[in-house]
Design a protein around this motif. Structure first.
Motif, mmCIF file in Angstrom:
data_model
loop_
_atom_site.group_PDB
_atom_site.id
_atom_site.type_symbol
_atom_site.label_atom_id
_atom_site.label_comp_id
_atom_site.label_asym_id
_atom_site.label_seq_id
_atom_site.Cartn_x
_atom_site.Cartn_y
_atom_site.Cartn_z
ATOM 1 N N LEU A 20 2.603 9.082 -8.830
ATOM 2 C CA LEU A 20 2.108 7.769 -8.370
ATOM 3 C C LEU A 20 0.693 7.761 -8.014
ATOM 4 O O LEU A 20 0.231 8.818 -7.358
ATOM 5 C CB LEU A 20 3.056 7.024 -7.444
ATOM 6 N N ARG A 21 0.037 6.678 -8.221
ATOM 7 C CA ARG A 21 -1.250 6.576 -7.659
ATOM 8 C C ARG A 21 -1.701 5.042 -7.170
ATOM 9 O O ARG A 21 -0.754 4.070 -7.886
ATOM 10 C CB ARG A 21 -2.393 6.612 -9.129
ATOM 11 N N ARG A 22 -2.415 4.925 -6.312
ATOM 12 C CA ARG A 22 -2.842 3.495 -5.802
ATOM 13 C C ARG A 22 -3.876 3.086 -6.454
ATOM 14 O O ARG A 22 -4.928 3.579 -6.561
ATOM 15 C CB ARG A 22 -2.891 3.829 -4.418
ATOM 16 N N CYS A 23 -3.931 1.683 -7.065
ATOM 17 C CA CYS A 23 -4.974 1.115 -7.624
ATOM 18 C C CYS A 23 -6.064 0.739 -6.459
ATOM 19 O O CYS A 23 -5.850 0.177 -5.507
ATOM 20 C CB CYS A 23 -4.427 -0.152 -8.482
ATOM 21 N N VAL A 24 -7.471 1.182 -6.886
ATOM 22 C CA VAL A 24 -8.507 0.917 -5.713
ATOM 23 C C VAL A 24 -8.614 -0.895 -5.769
ATOM 24 O O VAL A 24 -9.267 -1.018 -4.745
ATOM 25 C CB VAL A 24 -9.556 1.487 -6.179
ATOM 26 N N VAL A 25 -8.498 -1.337 -6.647
ATOM 27 C CA VAL A 25 -8.473 -2.954 -6.909
ATOM 28 C C VAL A 25 -7.473 -3.799 -6.136
ATOM 29 O O VAL A 25 -7.570 -4.254 -4.998
ATOM 30 C CB VAL A 25 -8.777 -3.320 -8.016
ATOM 31 N N THR A 26 -6.148 -3.476 -6.523
ATOM 32 C CA THR A 26 -5.073 -4.134 -6.112
ATOM 33 C C THR A 26 -4.261 -3.501 -5.185
ATOM 34 O O THR A 26 -3.479 -4.143 -4.257
ATOM 35 C CB THR A 26 -3.973 -4.168 -7.207
ATOM 36 N N GLY A 27 -4.473 -2.262 -4.692
ATOM 37 C CA GLY A 27 -3.860 -1.814 -3.952
ATOM 38 C C GLY A 27 -2.359 -1.407 -3.997
ATOM 39 O O GLY A 27 -1.581 -0.498 -3.178
ATOM 40 N N ALA A 28 -1.829 -1.778 -5.241
ATOM 41 C CA ALA A 28 -0.526 -1.280 -5.781
ATOM 42 C C ALA A 28 -0.496 0.131 -6.021
ATOM 43 O O ALA A 28 -1.077 0.651 -6.683
ATOM 44 C CB ALA A 28 -0.316 -2.359 -7.055
ATOM 45 N N VAL A 29 0.999 0.632 -5.669
ATOM 46 C CA VAL A 29 1.174 2.144 -6.110
ATOM 47 C C VAL A 29 1.984 2.059 -7.169
ATOM 48 O O VAL A 29 3.075 1.224 -7.112
ATOM 49 C CB VAL A 29 1.739 2.673 -4.793
ATOM 50 N N GLN A 30 1.653 2.698 -8.410
ATOM 51 C CA GLN A 30 2.475 2.680 -9.527
ATOM 52 C C GLN A 30 2.455 4.127 -10.194
ATOM 53 O O GLN A 30 1.647 4.799 -9.975
ATOM 54 C CB GLN A 30 1.702 1.457 -10.340
ATOM 55 N N PRO A 31 3.209 4.244 -11.381
ATOM 56 C CA PRO A 31 3.061 5.496 -12.205
ATOM 57 C C PRO A 31 1.799 5.481 -12.870
ATOM 58 O O PRO A 31 1.026 4.402 -13.184
ATOM 59 C CB PRO A 31 4.157 4.999 -13.226
#
Length: 219
Positions: A20-31
């Motif tokens: 999993l990684r965290r999007c630097v824009v949305t903050g969402a953690v996703q595959p």
């Protein structure tokens, strides 16, 4: 900006661990399969790392054009990197071209490896027999974006479970497949098909398509 920077800072092991990684824009953690990794080059420019192999702390972004445009316009890459970095205003266009090239290259590699067949009748035969060229079972359908809707529907009906990539017109497909004309093709299940499916989905997002609609989906 260069497409392949040289040495950057050492990777951050904690940042790269796990699926999993965290999007630097949305903050969402996703595959990470639906995301794009960026790194900062020695000249402080932000560059995409589509192979996910370049050294340095990864800056992960959801494969979405609106998110990328926001990261560039709001200087979010600098905030995520915790230092001043530069993101080219046309980063989205450059990334789109890189993803297009990756997709077409993978189509070409599948052809050379005997893991794809093209042409309406050959594709129909492969789907009916369950075998693609020198490869195995069908894994991915390729349909030209400017092809006949009727013929595309007939092909899709033979394998409703297969993902479809229809991001390229017949001229681009023909060039990748080494043919004068190409509207329909099928790739065998395996690493190349999996890679193409992922890159096509990321390209779809960077082109700005709505998730779940149109190309690279199930029809």
């Amino acid at each position: 900006m260069t497409d392949a920077p040289e040495a950057c800072a050492a990777p951050d092991p904690a940042e790269e661990r796990g699926p999993l990684r965290r999007c630097v824009v949305t903050g969402a953690v996703q595959p990470k399969e639906g995301m794009i990794r960026f790194v900062v080059a020695p000249d402080a420019t932000v560059v995409p790392d589509l192979e996910e192999r370049l050294p340095g702390r990864g800056l992960w972004l959801t494969a979405d054009r609106a998110a990328l445009d926001k990261a560039v316009s709001k200087n979010i890459f600098s905030k995520a990197a915790r230092r001043a970095v530069r993101a080219a205003p046309d980063l989205g266009e450059r990334l789109e071209r890189l993803l297009e090239r990756r997709c077409l290259d993978q189509i070409g590699l599948a052809r050379k490896a005997g893991q794809s067949v093209a042409g309406y009748e050959k594709v129909r035969e492969a789907l009916k027999t369950g075998r693609v060229g020198r490869g195995g079972a069908p894994g991915l359908l390729l349909e030209a974006s400017d092809g006949s809707a009727d013929q595309r529907g007939k092909i899709a009906a033979l394998a409703p479970h297969l993902p479809i990539v229809d991001l390229f017109d017949s001229a681009a497909m023909a060039a990748a497949l080494g043919r004068d004309h190409a509207v329909h093709a099928v790739m065998a299940r395996g690493k190349l098909a999996d890679g193409l499916a992922r890159d096509a989905a990321r390209l779809q997002g960077i082109r700005g398509f709505v998730a779940g609609a149109g190309p690279a989906g199930q029809g």
